[in-house]
Scaffold this active site. Structure first.
Site, PDB file in Angstrom:
ATOM      1  N   GLU A 340       0.832  -1.218   0.000  1.00 35.06           N
ATOM      2  CA  GLU A 340       0.000   0.000   0.000  1.00 35.06           C
ATOM      3  C   GLU A 340       0.865   1.267   0.000  1.00 35.06           C
ATOM      4  O   GLU A 340       0.494   2.292   0.570  1.00 35.06           O
ATOM      5  CB  GLU A 340      -0.971  -0.003   1.189  1.00 35.06           C
ATOM      6  CG  GLU A 340      -1.963  -1.155   1.153  1.00 35.06           C
ATOM      7  CD  GLU A 340      -2.894  -1.193   2.364  1.00 35.06           C
ATOM      8  OE1 GLU A 340      -2.693  -0.384   3.301  1.00 35.06           O
ATOM      9  OE2 GLU A 340      -3.813  -2.031   2.384  1.00 35.06           O
ATOM     10  N   TRP A 345      -0.294   6.605   3.629  1.00 34.60           N
ATOM     11  CA  TRP A 345      -0.488   6.531   5.078  1.00 34.60           C
ATOM     12  C   TRP A 345       0.644   5.810   5.812  1.00 34.60           C
ATOM     13  O   TRP A 345       0.808   5.993   7.015  1.00 34.60           O
ATOM     14  CB  TRP A 345      -1.827   5.850   5.413  1.00 34.60           C
ATOM     15  CG  TRP A 345      -2.156   4.627   4.601  1.00 34.60           C
ATOM     16  CD1 TRP A 345      -1.682   3.378   4.779  1.00 34.60           C
ATOM     17  CD2 TRP A 345      -3.026   4.573   3.475  1.00 34.60           C
ATOM     18  NE1 TRP A 345      -2.201   2.525   3.855  1.00 34.60           N
ATOM     19  CE2 TRP A 345      -3.049   3.228   3.034  1.00 34.60           C
ATOM     20  CE3 TRP A 345      -3.813   5.503   2.802  1.00 34.60           C
ATOM     21  CZ2 TRP A 345      -3.813   2.805   1.952  1.00 34.60           C
ATOM     22  CZ3 TRP A 345      -4.571   5.085   1.723  1.00 34.60           C
ATOM     23  CH2 TRP A 345      -4.565   3.752   1.305  1.00 34.60           C
ATOM     24  N   TYR A 407     -11.064  -3.116  -0.242  1.00 32.93           N
ATOM     25  CA  TYR A 407     -12.095  -3.633   0.653  1.00 32.93           C
ATOM     26  C   TYR A 407     -13.471  -3.265   0.149  1.00 32.93           C
ATOM     27  O   TYR A 407     -14.443  -3.269   0.893  1.00 32.93           O
ATOM     28  CB  TYR A 407     -11.815  -3.135   2.070  1.00 32.93           C
ATOM     29  CG  TYR A 407     -10.564  -3.784   2.636  1.00 32.93           C
ATOM     30  CD1 TYR A 407     -10.647  -4.945   3.394  1.00 32.93           C
ATOM     31  CD2 TYR A 407      -9.300  -3.276   2.346  1.00 32.93           C
ATOM     32  CE1 TYR A 407      -9.498  -5.564   3.876  1.00 32.93           C
ATOM     33  CE2 TYR A 407      -8.146  -3.891   2.821  1.00 32.93           C
ATOM     34  CZ  TYR A 407      -8.250  -5.029   3.581  1.00 32.93           C
ATOM     35  OH  TYR A 407      -7.110  -5.660   4.033  1.00 32.93           O
ATOM     36  N   GLU A 433      -4.952  -8.273  -0.844  1.00 34.28           N
ATOM     37  CA  GLU A 433      -5.788  -8.147   0.359  1.00 34.28           C
ATOM     38  C   GLU A 433      -7.207  -7.824  -0.082  1.00 34.28           C
ATOM     39  O   GLU A 433      -7.418  -7.053  -1.021  1.00 34.28           O
ATOM     40  CB  GLU A 433      -5.300  -7.015   1.276  1.00 34.28           C
ATOM     41  CG  GLU A 433      -4.032  -7.294   2.049  1.00 34.28           C
ATOM     42  CD  GLU A 433      -3.660  -6.114   2.960  1.00 34.28           C
ATOM     43  OE1 GLU A 433      -4.549  -5.283   3.290  1.00 34.28           O
ATOM     44  OE2 GLU A 433      -2.479  -6.007   3.333  1.00 34.28           O
TER      45      GLU A 433
END
Length: 489
Positions: A340, A345, A407, A433
Site C-alpha cells: 500500500e 499513510w 475492501y 488483500e
C-alpha cells in the site's frame, strides 16, 4: 539397365575373360587395383553391417579431404564418367555391389558439397575389406573376381558412407528442432527477476504463472491474538470443509521466530507462504508505527556510507536473517514488503514515488545480492486508493508479481486493469488483500483475472463474508484450495 551398370558389367566381364585366357598363376597385387580399393578379408554380410554410419568421431579436415579425393579417384576409375541422376539418400548397403551403386546413384563429389553446405563434416568411414566365397572355380578366377569385386565394393562403400554422412547431416536439423521445442515447452510465462532463484521458488512461480488467467488461488491472512493462531483457518474449514491454499503472515512486532515456525508448518502441509512486515521506519513495532513514524532525511538514509544508512540497513537486516532461515529450509516465500505504498499513510510511501522506488531497490539488492535470498518471489502491492501507478512501479527487474488490495465488494475489475496496464502482460496480478471475497461468477463476468485473493484477518473473514457465499466460493472449481495444490516442493 542403366548406362553405368552396363559399363560396369562390361568391365567385370573383360577382366574375367582376360584372366582366364592368360591363365595367370597369382592374384593381382593391390597396385593393380584402382586407387582407393582394398582387397577384402571379411564377408559380404560384414560389408552391409559396417557400411552404416558409426558413432566414431568425424575425421579431421585433412583426413576427410584425403578420403574424399580417394573416393573420387575410385569412382572415376571404376565407373565411366557420366551425369548422375537425382540423388536418393540410402543408408543401407545392398548385398549386390552393382545394385547399390545403381540405387544410390550419387557420386562422392556430388555429395560432399551437400555436407559442407550444412556446415557439418561428413563422418567418413574408411572403405571396408570384403571377400567373395570361393566355390568350384579356379584359384585364378577367384582371385580376379575378388580383386574386381573389392574395387566395386570399395566404390560402393565410398558412395554409401558419404551418402550416410549426408543423411546424418540432413537429419541433424530435425533433431535440433525437436530439442528446441522441448526446451520452449518448459519456459515459464514470465521469469523471476532473480536469475539465481532457487528451484523451489522457480517451481512455485511456474505454477502461479500457469494458473494466471485460468483459476484463482485462495488465501487467508492470519491473526495471533484470537486465542489460536489457527483462528481464521479453523473458521473457514468449519464453514466450507476446505482450507485456503495461501497463508498470509506478518513479521510485525519482531515475531520472526513465530512466523517462521508457522510458515514451516504450512509449507509441510503443502501450502504456499506469503509474508508482509508492518513496522516503523526503524523496522520495529507494528501497524501503529507504520502510520506514526516518518523518515526525516530520505537522502541520508538511502545513501550508502552514511550513519543513517548503516542504522537503517541494520534494522532492515532483521527480516533478512529470518528469511534466510526459511531459505535454508528450502521454503519459497511470496515476499510482500512496503505494501500500500502509494496510499500515503505508511512511512514508506510518505517520501513520494521516487524515494519509494529507491527504497524498494535498496531492499531488493540487499536481500538478493548481499544475503543471497534466492527463495523470495517479490510481490509489489498497490493500494486501491492510489493513483499514477506507473510512477510508483519499481520495474520488472525488481518485481515478480504485482497486485492491489481493496475492501470494496465485487471483482474490482477496474483496479485489476490498472495494475495490469502498469506491470504488463508477463507479470501475474494478485488481489493481495480483500474483505468480502468476490464470487467466481463475479470474477469471470468482470474479467478480473486475479491469480490469487487473500482475505484479511478476524472480522473481515468472519463478518464480511456470507457463510453460504463462503462455502460456494471455496468449493467452486475455479477456486484452488489447499487440498487441490500440486506437489510444489
Amino acid at each position: 539397365m542403366s548406362e553405368k551398370l552396363k559399363k560396369l558389367t562390361a568391365v567385370i566381364l573383360s577382366i574375367i575373360v582376360t584372366t582366364l585366357s592368360c591363365g595367370c598363376s597369382s592374384a593381382p597385387s593391390a597396385d593393380d587395383v584402382s586407387d582407393g580399393s582394398v582387397i577384402s578379408s571379411g564377408t559380404a554380410d560384414d560389408t552391409e553391417k559396417e557400411s552404416s554410419v558409426s558413432d566414431s568421431a568425424p575425421q579431421d579436415s585433412e583426413t576427410a579431404s584425403d578420403t574424399v579425393s580417394s573416393e573420387e579417384e575410385t569412382e572415376k576409375t571404376t565407373l565411366a564418367a557420366s551425369d548422375a541422376p537425382e540423388t536418393t539418400v540410402k543408408t543401407e548397403t545392398n548385398t549386390s555391389a552393382a545394385e547399390t551403386v545403381s540405387e544410390s546413384a550419387t557420386t562422392a563429389e556430388e555429395i560432399v558439397p551437400t555436407a559442407e553446405t550444412n556446415n557439418s563434416p561428413a563422418e567418413t568411414i574408411p572403405p571396408k575389406e570384403t571377400s567373395v566365397t570361393t566355390a568350384a572355380v579356379s584359384e585364378n578366377t577367384t582371385a580376379a573376381l575378388t580383386t574386381t569385386t573389392a574395387a566395386v565394393k570399395t566404390t560402393t562403400n565410398a558412395v554409401t558412407t558419404t551418402t550416410a554422412a549426408t543423411a546424418t547431416t540432413t537429419a541433424a536439423p530435425a533433431e535440433t528442432s525437436q530439442t528446441v521445442t522441448e526446451v520452449e515447452t518448459n519456459i515459464p510465462a514470465s521469469s523471476l527477476s532473480n536469475p539465481n532463484a532457487s528451484e523451489a521458488a522457480k517451481k512455485l512461480y511456474q505454477y502461479i504463472s500457469d494458473t494466471y488467467g485460468k483459476a484463482i488461488i485462495s488465501g487467508q491472512q492470519e491473526s495471533t491474538w484470537m486465542g489460536s493462531d489457527q483462528y481464521e483457518f479453523d473458521y473457514i474449514f468449519g464453514k466450507t470443509g476446505k482450507y485456503p491454499a495461501i497463508r498470509g503472515l506478518d513479521y510485525m512486532n519482531d515475531d520472526f521466530k513465530g512466523v517462521n515456525k508457522r510458515a514451516k508448518e504450512w509449507y509441510d502441509r503443502g501450502g504456499i507462504v506469503t509474508i508482509c512486515w508492518h513496522c516503523g521506519c526503524d523496522f520495529s513495532g507494528s501497524w501503529s508505527e507504520c502510520m506514526e513514524t516518518e523518515l526525516s532525511d530520505w537522502n541520508a538514509v538511502l545513501t550508502e556510507g552514511t550513519k543513517e544508512y548503516d542504522a537503517f540497513i541494520a534494522g532492515m537486516d532483521k527480516a533478512a536473517k529470518a528469511l534466510k532461515e526459511l531459505k535454508e529450509q528450502n521454503i519459497p516465500v511470496l515476499w510482500r514488503p512496503f505494501h500500500e505504498f502509494d496510499g500515503g499513510w505508511f512511512w514508506w510511501g510518505k517520501g513520494g514515488s521516487e524515494n519509494f522506488k529507491k527504497l524498494w531497490k535498496v531492499m531488493y539488492d540487499r536481500y538478493t545480492n548481499y544475503w543471497g535470498l534466492d527463495n523470495l518471489i517479490w510481490v509489489c502491492g498497490f493500494s486501491g486508493n492510489g493513483a499514477d501507478y506507473d510512477k510508483w512501479y519499481p520495474g520488472d527487474s525488481y518485481v515478480d508479481i504485482a497486485g492491489a488490495d481493496s475492501y470494496t465488494d465485487g471483482a474490482n475489475a477496474n483496479l485489476y486493469n490498472l495494475v495490469k496496464n502498469t506491470a504488463g502482460e508477463n507479470i501475474p496480478i494478485c488481489f493481495h488483500e480483500c474483505g468480502r471475497i468476490p464470487t467466481a461468477e463475479q470474477l469471470k463476468t468482470g474479467k478480473a483475472n486475479w491469480v490469487w485473493f487473500m482475505t484479511w484477518h478476524t472480522e473481515f473473514i468472519t463478518d464480511k463474508n456470507d457463510v453460504d457465499d463462503l462455502k460456494n466460493i471455496f468449493n467452486d472449481p475455479y477456486v484452488i484450495t489447499l487440498d487441490e495444490l500440486p506437489d510444489l516442493y
